[in-house]
Design a protein around this motif. Structure first.
Motif, PDB file in Angstrom:
ATOM      1  N   LEU A   8       2.022  13.045 -22.431  1.00  0.00           N
ATOM      2  CA  LEU A   8       2.498  12.608 -21.117  1.00  0.00           C
ATOM      3  C   LEU A   8       1.386  12.623 -20.081  1.00  0.00           C
ATOM      4  CD1 LEU A   8       6.005  14.286 -21.080  1.00  0.00           C
ATOM      5  CD2 LEU A   8       5.532  11.831 -21.043  1.00  0.00           C
ATOM      6  N   ALA A   9       0.533  13.646 -20.128  1.00  0.00           N
ATOM      7  CA  ALA A   9      -0.584  13.702 -19.172  1.00  0.00           C
ATOM      8  C   ALA A   9      -1.506  12.498 -19.359  1.00  0.00           C
ATOM      9  CB  ALA A   9      -1.355  15.014 -19.338  1.00  0.00           C
ATOM     10  N   ARG A  10      -1.791  12.137 -20.613  1.00  0.00           N
ATOM     11  CA  ARG A  10      -2.637  10.954 -20.874  1.00  0.00           C
ATOM     12  C   ARG A  10      -1.960   9.684 -20.376  1.00  0.00           C
ATOM     13  NH1 ARG A  10      -3.237  13.484 -25.820  1.00  0.00           N
ATOM     14  NH2 ARG A  10      -1.835  11.980 -26.801  1.00  0.00           N
ATOM     15  N   LEU A  11      -0.665   9.577 -20.601  1.00  0.00           N
ATOM     16  CA  LEU A  11       0.085   8.410 -20.145  1.00  0.00           C
ATOM     17  C   LEU A  11       0.017   8.284 -18.623  1.00  0.00           C
ATOM     18  CD1 LEU A  11       2.177   6.102 -20.773  1.00  0.00           C
ATOM     19  CD2 LEU A  11       3.935   7.834 -20.342  1.00  0.00           C
ATOM     20  N   HIS A  12       0.216   9.390 -17.922  1.00  0.00           N
ATOM     21  CA  HIS A  12       0.194   9.354 -16.459  1.00  0.00           C
ATOM     22  C   HIS A  12      -1.202   9.028 -15.932  1.00  0.00           C
ATOM     23  CE1 HIS A  12       4.219  10.528 -16.856  1.00  0.00           C
ATOM     24  NE2 HIS A  12       4.056  11.843 -16.887  1.00  0.00           N
ATOM     25  N   ARG A  13      -2.235   9.526 -16.583  1.00  0.00           N
ATOM     26  CA  ARG A  13      -3.605   9.178 -16.163  1.00  0.00           C
ATOM     27  C   ARG A  13      -3.867   7.680 -16.359  1.00  0.00           C
ATOM     28  NH1 ARG A  13      -4.741  14.449 -18.164  1.00  0.00           N
ATOM     29  NH2 ARG A  13      -5.259  13.670 -20.224  1.00  0.00           N
ATOM     30  N   ALA A  14      -3.378   7.130 -17.472  1.00  0.00           N
ATOM     31  CA  ALA A  14      -3.540   5.690 -17.711  1.00  0.00           C
ATOM     32  C   ALA A  14      -2.795   4.887 -16.640  1.00  0.00           C
ATOM     33  CB  ALA A  14      -3.030   5.323 -19.104  1.00  0.00           C
ATOM     34  N   HIS A  15      -1.602   5.347 -16.278  1.00  0.00           N
ATOM     35  CA  HIS A  15      -0.839   4.653 -15.229  1.00  0.00           C
ATOM     36  C   HIS A  15      -1.554   4.750 -13.885  1.00  0.00           C
ATOM     37  CE1 HIS A  15       3.241   4.828 -17.564  1.00  0.00           C
ATOM     38  NE2 HIS A  15       2.410   3.926 -18.040  1.00  0.00           N
ATOM     39  N   LEU A  16      -2.137   5.889 -13.595  1.00  0.00           N
ATOM     40  CA  LEU A  16      -2.897   6.029 -12.342  1.00  0.00           C
ATOM     41  C   LEU A  16      -4.088   5.075 -12.325  1.00  0.00           C
ATOM     42  CD1 LEU A  16      -2.706   9.883 -11.883  1.00  0.00           C
ATOM     43  CD2 LEU A  16      -1.951   8.169 -10.228  1.00  0.00           C
ATOM     44  N   ARG A  17      -4.760   4.927 -13.459  1.00  0.00           N
ATOM     45  CA  ARG A  17      -5.888   3.980 -13.519  1.00  0.00           C
ATOM     46  C   ARG A  17      -5.396   2.556 -13.268  1.00  0.00           C
ATOM     47  NH1 ARG A  17      -7.347   7.353 -17.719  1.00  0.00           N
ATOM     48  NH2 ARG A  17      -6.515   5.928 -19.291  1.00  0.00           N
ATOM     49  N   ASP A  43       0.820  -1.217   0.000  1.00  0.00           N
ATOM     50  CA  ASP A  43       0.000   0.000   0.000  1.00  0.00           C
ATOM     51  C   ASP A  43       0.852   1.265   0.000  1.00  0.00           C
ATOM     52  OD1 ASP A  43      -2.323  -1.431  -0.114  1.00  0.00           O
ATOM     53  OD2 ASP A  43      -2.890  -1.100   1.979  1.00  0.00           O
ATOM     54  N   ALA A  44       1.899   1.293   0.788  1.00  0.00           N
ATOM     55  CA  ALA A  44       2.757   2.481   0.846  1.00  0.00           C
ATOM     56  C   ALA A  44       3.487   2.683  -0.479  1.00  0.00           C
ATOM     57  CB  ALA A  44       3.763   2.353   1.988  1.00  0.00           C
ATOM     58  N   VAL A  45       3.919   1.595  -1.095  1.00  0.00           N
ATOM     59  CA  VAL A  45       4.606   1.680  -2.390  1.00  0.00           C
ATOM     60  C   VAL A  45       3.661   2.241  -3.440  1.00  0.00           C
ATOM     61  CG1 VAL A  45       5.694   0.312  -4.221  1.00  0.00           C
ATOM     62  CG2 VAL A  45       6.199  -0.191  -1.839  1.00  0.00           C
ATOM     63  N   VAL A  46       2.442   1.729  -3.468  1.00  0.00           N
ATOM     64  CA  VAL A  46       1.446   2.216  -4.431  1.00  0.00           C
ATOM     65  C   VAL A  46       1.133   3.685  -4.165  1.00  0.00           C
ATOM     66  CG1 VAL A  46      -0.956   1.978  -5.204  1.00  0.00           C
ATOM     67  CG2 VAL A  46       0.459  -0.051  -4.900  1.00  0.00           C
ATOM     68  N   GLY A  47       1.002   4.061  -2.910  1.00  0.00           N
ATOM     69  CA  GLY A  47       0.707   5.449  -2.560  1.00  0.00           C
ATOM     70  C   GLY A  47       1.792   6.406  -3.036  1.00  0.00           C
ATOM     71  N   ARG A  48       3.059   6.018  -2.841  1.00  0.00           N
ATOM     72  CA  ARG A  48       4.165   6.873  -3.306  1.00  0.00           C
ATOM     73  C   ARG A  48       4.193   6.958  -4.823  1.00  0.00           C
ATOM     74  NH1 ARG A  48       6.764   4.122   0.739  1.00  0.00           N
ATOM     75  NH2 ARG A  48       7.943   2.839  -0.724  1.00  0.00           N
ATOM     76  N   ALA A  49       3.930   5.838  -5.488  1.00  0.00           N
ATOM     77  CA  ALA A  49       3.922   5.845  -6.950  1.00  0.00           C
ATOM     78  C   ALA A  49       2.787   6.726  -7.482  1.00  0.00           C
ATOM     79  CB  ALA A  49       3.786   4.418  -7.489  1.00  0.00           C
ATOM     80  N   LYS A  50       1.620   6.647  -6.847  1.00  0.00           N
ATOM     81  CA  LYS A  50       0.493   7.496  -7.264  1.00  0.00           C
ATOM     82  C   LYS A  50       0.827   8.969  -7.072  1.00  0.00           C
ATOM     83  CE  LYS A  50      -3.463   4.450  -6.558  1.00  0.00           C
ATOM     84  NZ  LYS A  50      -4.701   4.267  -5.782  1.00  0.00           N
ATOM     85  N   ALA A  51       1.428   9.304  -5.952  1.00  0.00           N
ATOM     86  CA  ALA A  51       1.785  10.707  -5.694  1.00  0.00           C
ATOM     87  C   ALA A  51       2.777  11.212  -6.739  1.00  0.00           C
ATOM     88  CB  ALA A  51       2.365  10.851  -4.285  1.00  0.00           C
ATOM     89  N   ALA A  52       3.756  10.382  -7.092  1.00  0.00           N
ATOM     90  CA  ALA A  52       4.733  10.774  -8.110  1.00  0.00           C
ATOM     91  C   ALA A  52       4.074  10.927  -9.470  1.00  0.00           C
ATOM     92  CB  ALA A  52       5.857   9.736  -8.175  1.00  0.00           C
ATOM     93  N   LEU A  53       3.143  10.033  -9.795  1.00  0.00           N
ATOM     94  CA  LEU A  53       2.431  10.135 -11.066  1.00  0.00           C
ATOM     95  C   LEU A  53       1.565  11.387 -11.124  1.00  0.00           C
ATOM     96  CD1 LEU A  53       1.502   6.407 -11.598  1.00  0.00           C
ATOM     97  CD2 LEU A  53       2.655   7.850 -13.277  1.00  0.00           C
ATOM     98  N   GLU A  54       0.895  11.698 -10.021  1.00  0.00           N
ATOM     99  CA  GLU A  54       0.054  12.901  -9.988  1.00  0.00           C
ATOM    100  C   GLU A  54       0.890  14.164 -10.143  1.00  0.00           C
ATOM    101  OE1 GLU A  54      -2.013  12.229  -6.320  1.00  0.00           O
ATOM    102  OE2 GLU A  54      -3.542  10.979  -7.288  1.00  0.00           O
ATOM    103  N   SER A  55       2.057  14.192  -9.518  1.00  0.00           N
ATOM    104  CA  SER A  55       2.948  15.341  -9.636  1.00  0.00           C
ATOM    105  C   SER A  55       3.439  15.495 -11.081  1.00  0.00           C
ATOM    106  CB  SER A  55       4.128  15.174  -8.678  1.00  0.00           C
ATOM    107  OG  SER A  55       5.052  16.219  -8.844  1.00  0.00           O
ATOM    108  N   ALA A  56       3.834  14.396 -11.689  1.00  0.00           N
ATOM    109  CA  ALA A  56       4.302  14.444 -13.082  1.00  0.00           C
ATOM    110  C   ALA A  56       3.167  14.819 -14.029  1.00  0.00           C
ATOM    111  CB  ALA A  56       4.897  13.094 -13.471  1.00  0.00           C
ATOM    112  N   GLU A  57       1.969  14.366 -13.711  1.00  0.00           N
ATOM    113  CA  GLU A  57       0.817  14.717 -14.550  1.00  0.00           C
ATOM    114  C   GLU A  57       0.569  16.223 -14.499  1.00  0.00           C
ATOM    115  OE1 GLU A  57      -3.958  13.895 -15.043  1.00  0.00           O
ATOM    116  OE2 GLU A  57      -2.936  13.321 -13.196  1.00  0.00           O
TER     117      GLU A  57
END
Length: 185
Positions: free
Chosen positions: A93-102, A60-74
């Motif tokens: 890039l914004a579309r790519l990051h949204r797909a990764h967040l999904r 959960d913590a790993v996923v949370g950090r990855a989501k935060a990094a993706l949101e920042s990059a988005e």
């Protein structure tokens, strides 16, 4: 039996079999005995969590950090897309990051909240005034920095993930970001 060519004695078949059987018993350890007897405390082995299976919330913590990094990059990608010279790459890039967040939401079993950046997509239909060269350079530097940080975070998260599936997903995302970064140069 004696091998006269080397002057050494070879071990007998019985000795080889005995050593092999002893190695199997030693390597199987107490887990084999526990499985047969129902565990050290008499509990049934079915349904037990093995030491190699990560706990359900171990990542959960790993996923949370990855989501935060993706949101920042988005957010950085959306900001870059606001600069006409960077609109195409920023939007991609914004579309790519949204797909990764999904994808991370699907792995974590939760719906990803759409970030404010996800709802604000720049319009590429309306002609925009060209941005000054300084704005373009500054926006490009910010975008490159955000993408590098994201890639580093995703690689680190892949290494920390306890789930193999999650590690593969994060590594794949890092590779995708690396490919997009190559276009930015």
């Amino acid at each position: 039996m004696r091998d006269t060519s080397l002057g050494r004695t070879r071990p007998s078949r019985r000795a080889v079999i005995a050593v092999g059987a002893g190695a199997v018993v030693a390597l199987s350890g107490c887990d084999a005995l526990d499985a047969v007897t129902g565990g050290p405390d008499g509990a049934s082995p079915s349904g037990d969590v093995t030491p190699t299976a990560p706990a359900a919330d171990a990542d959960d913590a790993v996923v949370g950090r990855a989501k935060a990094a993706l949101e920042s990059a988005e957010r950085a990608a959306v900001a870059a897309a606001g600069v006409p010279a960077l609109a195409a790459i920023g939007s991609r890039l914004a579309r790519l990051h949204r797909a990764h967040l999904r994808e991370l939401g699907a792995v974590a079993g939760t719906a990803t909240s759409s970030s404010p950046a996800a709802s604000t997509s720049p319009s590429t239909n309306a002609p925009a005034a060209p941005a000054p060269a300084g704005d373009r350079a500054r926006a490009l530097r910010a975008l490159v920095t955000a993408e590098r940080r994201l890639q580093d975070e995703l690689v680190g998260a892949a290494l920390q993930a306890r789930s193999g599936v999650l590690a593969q997903l994060l590594a794949s995302m890092a590779a995708s970001v690396a490919q997009q970064r190559a276009v930015l140069r």
